[in-house]
Enzyme design. Sequence first.
Site, PDB file in Angstrom:
ATOM      1  N   TYR A  33      56.808  32.197  63.302  1.00 15.84           N
ATOM      2  CA  TYR A  33      56.791  31.681  61.940  1.00 15.84           C
ATOM      3  C   TYR A  33      56.047  30.368  61.859  1.00 15.84           C
ATOM      4  O   TYR A  33      55.738  29.745  62.878  1.00 15.84           O
ATOM      5  CB  TYR A  33      58.212  31.529  61.386  1.00 15.84           C
ATOM      6  CG  TYR A  33      59.001  30.342  61.892  1.00 15.84           C
ATOM      7  CD1 TYR A  33      59.562  30.330  63.160  1.00 15.84           C
ATOM      8  CD2 TYR A  33      59.196  29.230  61.088  1.00 15.84           C
ATOM      9  CE1 TYR A  33      60.289  29.241  63.611  1.00 15.84           C
ATOM     10  CE2 TYR A  33      59.926  28.140  61.523  1.00 15.84           C
ATOM     11  CZ  TYR A  33      60.471  28.145  62.791  1.00 15.84           C
ATOM     12  OH  TYR A  33      61.186  27.059  63.233  1.00 15.84           O
ATOM     13  N   LYS A 146      56.528  29.132  68.487  1.00 11.18           N
ATOM     14  CA  LYS A 146      57.364  28.995  67.283  1.00 11.18           C
ATOM     15  C   LYS A 146      57.941  30.348  66.894  1.00 11.18           C
ATOM     16  O   LYS A 146      57.423  31.030  66.001  1.00 11.18           O
ATOM     17  CB  LYS A 146      56.545  28.362  66.144  1.00 11.18           C
ATOM     18  CG  LYS A 146      57.390  27.723  65.054  1.00 11.18           C
ATOM     19  CD  LYS A 146      56.557  26.773  64.227  1.00 11.18           C
ATOM     20  CE  LYS A 146      57.250  26.291  62.968  1.00 11.18           C
ATOM     21  NZ  LYS A 146      58.435  25.488  63.196  1.00 11.18           N
ATOM     22  N   GLU A 179      63.729  17.089  71.788  1.00  9.99           N
ATOM     23  CA  GLU A 179      63.378  17.101  70.360  1.00  9.99           C
ATOM     24  C   GLU A 179      64.624  17.413  69.550  1.00  9.99           C
ATOM     25  O   GLU A 179      65.689  17.690  70.109  1.00  9.99           O
ATOM     26  CB  GLU A 179      62.272  18.136  70.087  1.00  9.99           C
ATOM     27  CG  GLU A 179      62.659  19.558  70.415  1.00  9.99           C
ATOM     28  CD  GLU A 179      61.537  20.577  70.183  1.00  9.99           C
ATOM     29  OE1 GLU A 179      60.620  20.300  69.397  1.00  9.99           O
ATOM     30  OE2 GLU A 179      61.605  21.668  70.797  1.00  9.99           O
ATOM     31  N   LEU A 203      58.316  22.015  70.868  1.00 11.06           N
ATOM     32  CA  LEU A 203      57.317  22.561  69.949  1.00 11.06           C
ATOM     33  C   LEU A 203      56.209  21.524  69.741  1.00 11.06           C
ATOM     34  O   LEU A 203      56.507  20.342  69.534  1.00 11.06           O
ATOM     35  CB  LEU A 203      57.971  22.879  68.604  1.00 11.06           C
ATOM     36  CG  LEU A 203      57.027  23.648  67.672  1.00 11.06           C
ATOM     37  CD1 LEU A 203      56.996  25.122  68.062  1.00 11.06           C
ATOM     38  CD2 LEU A 203      57.425  23.497  66.226  1.00 11.06           C
TER      39      LEU A 203
HETATM   40  C1  LIG Z   1      62.086  22.687  67.230  1.00  9.22           C
HETATM   41  C2  LIG Z   1      61.083  22.001  66.358  1.00  9.22           C
HETATM   42  N1  LIG Z   1      60.448  20.921  66.821  1.00  9.22           N
HETATM   43  C3  LIG Z   1      59.558  20.254  66.058  1.00  9.22           C
HETATM   44  C4  LIG Z   1      59.258  20.662  64.772  1.00  9.22           C
HETATM   45  C5  LIG Z   1      58.266  19.875  63.934  1.00  9.22           C
HETATM   46  O1  LIG Z   1      57.080  20.567  63.796  1.00  9.22           O
HETATM   47  P1  LIG Z   1      56.106  20.303  62.543  1.00  9.22           P
HETATM   48  O2  LIG Z   1      55.778  18.842  62.564  1.00  9.22           O
HETATM   49  O3  LIG Z   1      54.939  21.154  62.833  1.00  9.22           O
HETATM   50  O4  LIG Z   1      56.866  20.693  61.325  1.00  9.22           O
HETATM   51  C6  LIG Z   1      59.878  21.803  64.254  1.00  9.22           C
HETATM   52  C7  LIG Z   1      59.551  22.284  62.901  1.00  9.22           C
HETATM   53  O5  LIG Z   1      60.001  23.282  62.457  1.00  9.22           O
HETATM   54  C8  LIG Z   1      60.817  22.487  65.064  1.00  9.22           C
HETATM   55  O6  LIG Z   1      61.443  23.585  64.596  1.00  9.22           O
END
Ligand SMILES: Cc1ncc(COP(=O)(O)O)c(C=O)c1O
Length: 285
Positions: A33, A146, A179, A203
């Site tokens: 996603y 993701k 994170e 991520l």
């Molecule tokens: C586990 C995780 N880490 C980090 C992020 C942040 O990613 P982004 O800045 O691309 O929204 C997300 C966003 O959904 C996430 O699910």
Amino acid sequence: MTELAYVNGQILPIEQAVVPIEDRGYNFGDAVYEFFASYRGRLYRVEEHLNRLERSLRELHFPPVSREEIRDAVLRLYEASGIERAGLYLQISRAVAPRDHAFPATGAPQVIMTVRPVHEKPPELRQSGAAVITVTDIRWARCDIKTVQLLPNVLAKQQAVEAGAFDALFVSEDEVVREGTSSNVFIVSAGRLLTHPLTPRILPGITRQVILDLCKKLALPAEERFFSRNDLYAADEAFLSGTVTEVLPITRVDGNSIGDGKVGPATQKLYSALREDAGAAEQAS
Ligand SMILES: Cc1ncc(COP(=O)(O)O)c(C=O)c1O
């Protein structure tokens, strides 16, 4: 302004959109996603999200999916919604097929989306900062992809909510802070911003990268470096980053204040810089 869904080429009201019970996303979590946000009628960082989507699809050996078709569909749905400040969720599952673990020989990737107004973070969180808890990272070893398999994230977020906190930060068995449940995390320590390096354990957040680029522009020293739970406790500032989270200050961790317990100057600066980058500067506080 209309909340809409998209199912394999068709745009329809969300409540009318359904998926087959043998969708592999539903049976196995065999789906990836992306979540896009718009500011003032424009989707932000579309190509970066598409890059990450392509990477997720490739890493999971999905059948080919056309980047151009996905981009067109995303923009078409967004335009149809007419929502200025939208959150657009896109999910691609491998196929609809009788339940069997191995990839099916036939069946095409299923593309679904929803678009609705962004669920903004409460202003008091932005002003006073969020409380977070730390939890052991029990996720799989490919958090760089993701996927919709988010049960550890769901459980950790619920644990945070039940503890009266905003979110949970995943910490490895050897004390490395990874994170948040839907965000990356930064600390400011001895005048430097630190965030976890890109490894399969986090991520690669789009916002994380934007912030690292903004640090360069603003001459804020920043480093992609591991830091521990104790480093977090001792940090001068900390914040979460994400598409909807933007830059969200953390002022308490596991019941202890971060720094002086107030939102710090680097955090404020980066929040404003991010909003400016997104074309929403006038709305920044
Ligand atoms: C586990 C995780 N880490 C980090 C992020 C942040 O990613 P982004 O800045 O691309 O929204 C997300 C966003 O959904 C996430 O699910």
